[in-house]
Structure formats: C-alpha cells, structure tokens
Design a protein around this motif. Structure first.
Motif, PDB file in Angstrom:
ATOM      1  N   ASN A  32       0.841  -1.194   0.000  1.00 32.65           N
ATOM      2  CA  ASN A  32       0.000   0.000   0.000  1.00 32.65           C
ATOM      3  C   ASN A  32       0.880   1.250   0.000  1.00 32.65           C
ATOM      4  OD1 ASN A  32      -1.677   2.171   0.649  1.00 32.65           O
ATOM      5  ND2 ASN A  32      -2.923   0.964   2.078  1.00 32.65           N
ATOM      6  N   ALA A  33       0.831   2.044  -1.043  1.00 33.21           N
ATOM      7  CA  ALA A  33       1.679   3.240  -1.172  1.00 33.21           C
ATOM      8  C   ALA A  33       1.360   4.282  -0.102  1.00 33.21           C
ATOM      9  CB  ALA A  33       1.515   3.841  -2.569  1.00 33.21           C
ATOM     10  N   ASP A  34       0.083   4.394   0.301  1.00 33.29           N
ATOM     11  CA  ASP A  34      -0.297   5.388   1.309  1.00 33.29           C
ATOM     12  C   ASP A  34       0.287   5.064   2.682  1.00 33.29           C
ATOM     13  OD1 ASP A  34      -1.762   6.761  -0.593  1.00 33.29           O
ATOM     14  OD2 ASP A  34      -3.618   5.672  -0.115  1.00 33.29           O
ATOM     15  N   ALA A  35       0.519   3.809   2.968  1.00 38.24           N
ATOM     16  CA  ALA A  35       1.041   3.396   4.274  1.00 38.24           C
ATOM     17  C   ALA A  35       2.550   3.178   4.245  1.00 38.24           C
ATOM     18  CB  ALA A  35       0.337   2.121   4.721  1.00 38.24           C
ATOM     19  N   ALA A  36       3.191   3.514   3.147  1.00 34.53           N
ATOM     20  CA  ALA A  36       4.614   3.224   2.961  1.00 34.53           C
ATOM     21  C   ALA A  36       5.490   3.835   4.046  1.00 34.53           C
ATOM     22  CB  ALA A  36       5.068   3.689   1.589  1.00 34.53           C
ATOM     23  N   ALA A  37       5.191   5.050   4.477  1.00 29.97           N
ATOM     24  CA  ALA A  37       6.032   5.701   5.496  1.00 29.97           C
ATOM     25  C   ALA A  37       5.956   4.950   6.832  1.00 29.97           C
ATOM     26  CB  ALA A  37       5.609   7.150   5.692  1.00 29.97           C
ATOM     27  N   ALA A  38       4.746   4.580   7.225  1.00 21.25           N
ATOM     28  CA  ALA A  38       4.595   3.839   8.482  1.00 21.25           C
ATOM     29  C   ALA A  38       5.241   2.464   8.384  1.00 21.25           C
ATOM     30  CB  ALA A  38       3.114   3.705   8.849  1.00 21.25           C
ATOM     31  N   VAL A  39       5.044   1.813   7.258  1.00 22.28           N
ATOM     32  CA  VAL A  39       5.641   0.488   7.053  1.00 22.28           C
ATOM     33  C   VAL A  39       7.158   0.596   7.072  1.00 22.28           C
ATOM     34  CG1 VAL A  39       5.941  -1.362   5.358  1.00 22.28           C
ATOM     35  CG2 VAL A  39       3.651  -0.496   5.860  1.00 22.28           C
ATOM     36  N   ASP A  40       7.700   1.626   6.397  1.00 25.71           N
ATOM     37  CA  ASP A  40       9.157   1.804   6.375  1.00 25.71           C
ATOM     38  C   ASP A  40       9.712   2.070   7.773  1.00 25.71           C
ATOM     39  OD1 ASP A  40       9.271   1.349   3.666  1.00 25.71           O
ATOM     40  OD2 ASP A  40       9.296   3.480   3.120  1.00 25.71           O
ATOM     41  N   ALA A  41       8.959   2.728   8.621  1.00 28.39           N
ATOM     42  CA  ALA A  41       9.411   2.995   9.989  1.00 28.39           C
ATOM     43  C   ALA A  41       9.325   1.743  10.862  1.00 28.39           C
ATOM     44  CB  ALA A  41       8.577   4.115  10.610  1.00 28.39           C
ATOM     45  N   LEU A  42       8.294   0.947  10.648  1.00 36.23           N
ATOM     46  CA  LEU A  42       8.104  -0.244  11.481  1.00 36.23           C
ATOM     47  C   LEU A  42       8.992  -1.420  11.086  1.00 36.23           C
ATOM     48  CD1 LEU A  42       4.220  -0.263  11.899  1.00 36.23           C
ATOM     49  CD2 LEU A  42       5.917   0.158  13.678  1.00 36.23           C
ATOM     50  N   LYS A  43       9.314  -1.533   9.814  1.00 35.19           N
ATOM     51  CA  LYS A  43      10.090  -2.686   9.347  1.00 35.19           C
ATOM     52  C   LYS A  43      11.427  -2.845  10.080  1.00 35.19           C
ATOM     53  CE  LYS A  43       8.304  -3.636   4.734  1.00 35.19           C
ATOM     54  NZ  LYS A  43       8.565  -3.582   3.298  1.00 35.19           N
ATOM     55  N   PRO A  44      12.231  -1.799  10.228  1.00 36.18           N
ATOM     56  CA  PRO A  44      13.512  -1.994  10.927  1.00 36.18           C
ATOM     57  C   PRO A  44      13.329  -2.370  12.406  1.00 36.18           C
ATOM     58  CG  PRO A  44      13.519   0.082   9.725  1.00 36.18           C
ATOM     59  CD  PRO A  44      12.131  -0.467   9.649  1.00 36.18           C
ATOM     60  N   LEU A  45      12.330  -1.788  13.043  1.00 35.20           N
ATOM     61  CA  LEU A  45      12.088  -2.107  14.453  1.00 35.20           C
ATOM     62  C   LEU A  45      11.667  -3.562  14.624  1.00 35.20           C
ATOM     63  CD1 LEU A  45      10.177   1.121  15.544  1.00 35.20           C
ATOM     64  CD2 LEU A  45      12.540   0.501  16.057  1.00 35.20           C
ATOM     65  N   LEU A  46      10.715  -3.987  13.808  1.00 40.19           N
ATOM     66  CA  LEU A  46      10.279  -5.382  13.870  1.00 40.19           C
ATOM     67  C   LEU A  46      11.395  -6.326  13.433  1.00 40.19           C
ATOM     68  CD1 LEU A  46       6.645  -5.064  12.519  1.00 40.19           C
ATOM     69  CD2 LEU A  46       7.333  -5.666  14.833  1.00 40.19           C
ATOM     70  N   GLY A  47      12.120  -5.928  12.425  1.00 37.19           N
ATOM     71  CA  GLY A  47      13.224  -6.757  11.945  1.00 37.19           C
ATOM     72  C   GLY A  47      14.279  -6.952  13.017  1.00 37.19           C
ATOM     73  N   ALA A  48      14.649  -5.885  13.700  1.00 40.41           N
ATOM     74  CA  ALA A  48      15.661  -5.994  14.759  1.00 40.41           C
ATOM     75  C   ALA A  48      15.157  -6.872  15.897  1.00 40.41           C
ATOM     76  CB  ALA A  48      16.018  -4.607  15.282  1.00 40.41           C
ATOM     77  N   GLY A  49      13.910  -6.689  16.274  1.00 41.69           N
ATOM     78  CA  GLY A  49      13.347  -7.507  17.355  1.00 41.69           C
ATOM     79  C   GLY A  49      13.268  -8.970  16.987  1.00 41.69           C
ATOM     80  N   LEU A  50      12.753  -9.254  15.813  1.00 41.65           N
ATOM     81  CA  LEU A  50      12.627 -10.648  15.376  1.00 41.65           C
ATOM     82  C   LEU A  50      13.997 -11.275  15.105  1.00 41.65           C
ATOM     83  CD1 LEU A  50       9.479 -10.331  13.093  1.00 41.65           C
ATOM     84  CD2 LEU A  50       9.605 -11.313  15.385  1.00 41.65           C
ATOM     85  N   ALA A  51      14.944 -10.489  14.590  1.00 40.52           N
ATOM     86  CA  ALA A  51      16.294 -11.010  14.347  1.00 40.52           C
ATOM     87  C   ALA A  51      16.981 -11.359  15.661  1.00 40.52           C
ATOM     88  CB  ALA A  51      17.118  -9.988  13.571  1.00 40.52           C
ATOM     89  N   SER A  52      16.785 -10.528  16.687  1.00 42.28           N
ATOM     90  CA  SER A  52      17.417 -10.831  17.973  1.00 42.28           C
ATOM     91  C   SER A  52      16.809 -12.093  18.590  1.00 42.28           C
ATOM     92  CB  SER A  52      17.315  -9.645  18.936  1.00 42.28           C
ATOM     93  OG  SER A  52      15.971  -9.364  19.241  1.00 42.28           O
ATOM     94  N   ILE A  53      15.518 -12.274  18.433  1.00 44.44           N
ATOM     95  CA  ILE A  53      14.883 -13.506  18.927  1.00 44.44           C
ATOM     96  C   ILE A  53      15.421 -14.706  18.152  1.00 44.44           C
ATOM     97  CG2 ILE A  53      12.695 -14.779  19.035  1.00 44.44           C
ATOM     98  CD1 ILE A  53      11.356 -12.024  19.598  1.00 44.44           C
ATOM     99  N   PHE A  54      15.517 -14.569  16.837  1.00 46.95           N
ATOM    100  CA  PHE A  54      16.030 -15.650  16.007  1.00 46.95           C
ATOM    101  C   PHE A  54      17.472 -15.990  16.388  1.00 46.95           C
ATOM    102  CE2 PHE A  54      18.064 -17.118  12.008  1.00 46.95           C
ATOM    103  CZ  PHE A  54      17.326 -18.281  11.818  1.00 46.95           C
ATOM    104  N   ALA A  55      18.299 -14.960  16.580  1.00 44.87           N
ATOM    105  CA  ALA A  55      19.700 -15.190  16.956  1.00 44.87           C
ATOM    106  C   ALA A  55      19.789 -15.884  18.314  1.00 44.87           C
ATOM    107  CB  ALA A  55      20.459 -13.860  16.981  1.00 44.87           C
ATOM    108  N   PHE A  56      18.952 -15.466  19.249  1.00 39.74           N
ATOM    109  CA  PHE A  56      18.959 -16.096  20.573  1.00 39.74           C
ATOM    110  C   PHE A  56      18.555 -17.567  20.467  1.00 39.74           C
ATOM    111  CE2 PHE A  56      17.050 -17.087  24.712  1.00 39.74           C
ATOM    112  CZ  PHE A  56      18.139 -16.800  25.531  1.00 39.74           C
TER     113      PHE A  56
END
Length: 183
Positions: free
Chosen positions: A141-165
C-alpha cells in the motif's frame, strides 16, 4: 512445612484455589531449593506460579536445583533462581543447557519482567503483533509506505534478535547434549 501468609497471599492470583495440603509440599521444596524463607518468599512474590500445583511439582523443583548445581556454583544457582524462579519448573530438561545459556535466559527473563510490568505485557505483545500484521498487510500500500518503512527496521531488529537467541541456544544445547553423552 506451613505456608506463610505472604506466600498464601500470592496464590490468590491463581485462577483456581488450592488447599494448604496442595501448596505446602511446593513451599517445602522452595525452602529446600532457596535455603531460606526470605529468598523463597521473594521468588514466590516475583513469580507466584512457582507454587501453583497445576504447573509445579516438588520433585521437579528439587531436580532443577540439582541440575543447576551440577552446572554452576551455589551462588550462581541462587542468582539464576532469583532472576528466574520459573527455572525450578524445568527439571532434567536443563541438563542440555550449559551454565552460560541458563544464565542468559534468566537474565533476559528478569530484564523483561523489570521493563514490562504485568499490566503491560499483554498490551505490549498485542502491539507488536498488530504492528507485524500491519506491516505484512500494508507492504504493497503506497499510502502506508512511510509507516511500514518505519516499522520494518524495528520489527526486523526484534525478530532477528529472537532468532539469533534461538539459534545460539540450539547450537549450545547441541554441544551440551554431546558433552553429556560423552560423560
């Protein structure tokens, strides 16, 4: 062994009521594991479920302490039990973990408990799941792109740390199991 009033008060958070006859064997195991009423009571107040007969068993608690002591010193075991009283519900399954892994899990659990009070744990989990769902559903969704772009790194870092653990724990559990077989 009689259940002290402060420990009995902690059991009022349980969905089911238990008799003293059901609770006192667990309290006795807590005293044996912690070595003092003060430390046992602090553990019950930190995590009342450790004396919930639906989840805990005296023999499992005592076996958990034995496994902890086989992996670390008494002082280290008491510190792990202070940070994560629920470790006493693990029993022999702790044997596949090394001292470092057990300490890391206890520290992570303690940190999570300190950072998120009980009243915020469910809403925080719901918020993370909602954010994840939003990102997944709105990624095109192009209209939600800014929110998605802001959330992706936060979720990615959280999920990556869980995966690494999880990977770290699995790798070390495999090594610990191999060491146990060699003994």
């Amino acid at each position: 062994v009689r259940l002290p009033a402060a420990a009995a008060a902690a059991t009022r958070t349980f969905r089911k009521s238990y008799s003293s006859k059901e609770l006192e064997p667990l309290w006795g195991a807590m005293l044996k594991c912690y070595g003092s009423e003060e430390r046992a009571l602090a553990a019950v107040q930190a995590n009342p479920q450790v004396i919930n007969p639906s989840y805990s068993f005296p023999n499992t608690m005592i076996e958990s302490k034995r496994v902890l002591r086989a992996a670390m010193s008494e002082a280290e075991a008491l510190e792990v039990m202070r940070l994560n009283p629920a470790v006493l519900q693990c029993g022999p399954s702790l044997e596949v973990l090394g001292a470092a892994e057990i300490k890391a899990v206890a520290t992570a659990r303690s940190l999570g408990t300190r950072l998120l009070p009980p009243s915020l744990r469910v809403p925080a989990l719901a918020l993370v799941l909602a954010a994840l769902g939003y990102v997944l559903s709105q990624s095109q969704n192009a209209d939600a792109a800014a929110a998605v772009d802001a959330l992706k790194p936060l979720l990615g870092a959280g999920l990556a740390s869980i995966f690494a653990f999880v990977l770290y724990g699995a790798a070390n559990a495999g090594r610990s199991a191999k060491r146990a077989e060699e003994k």
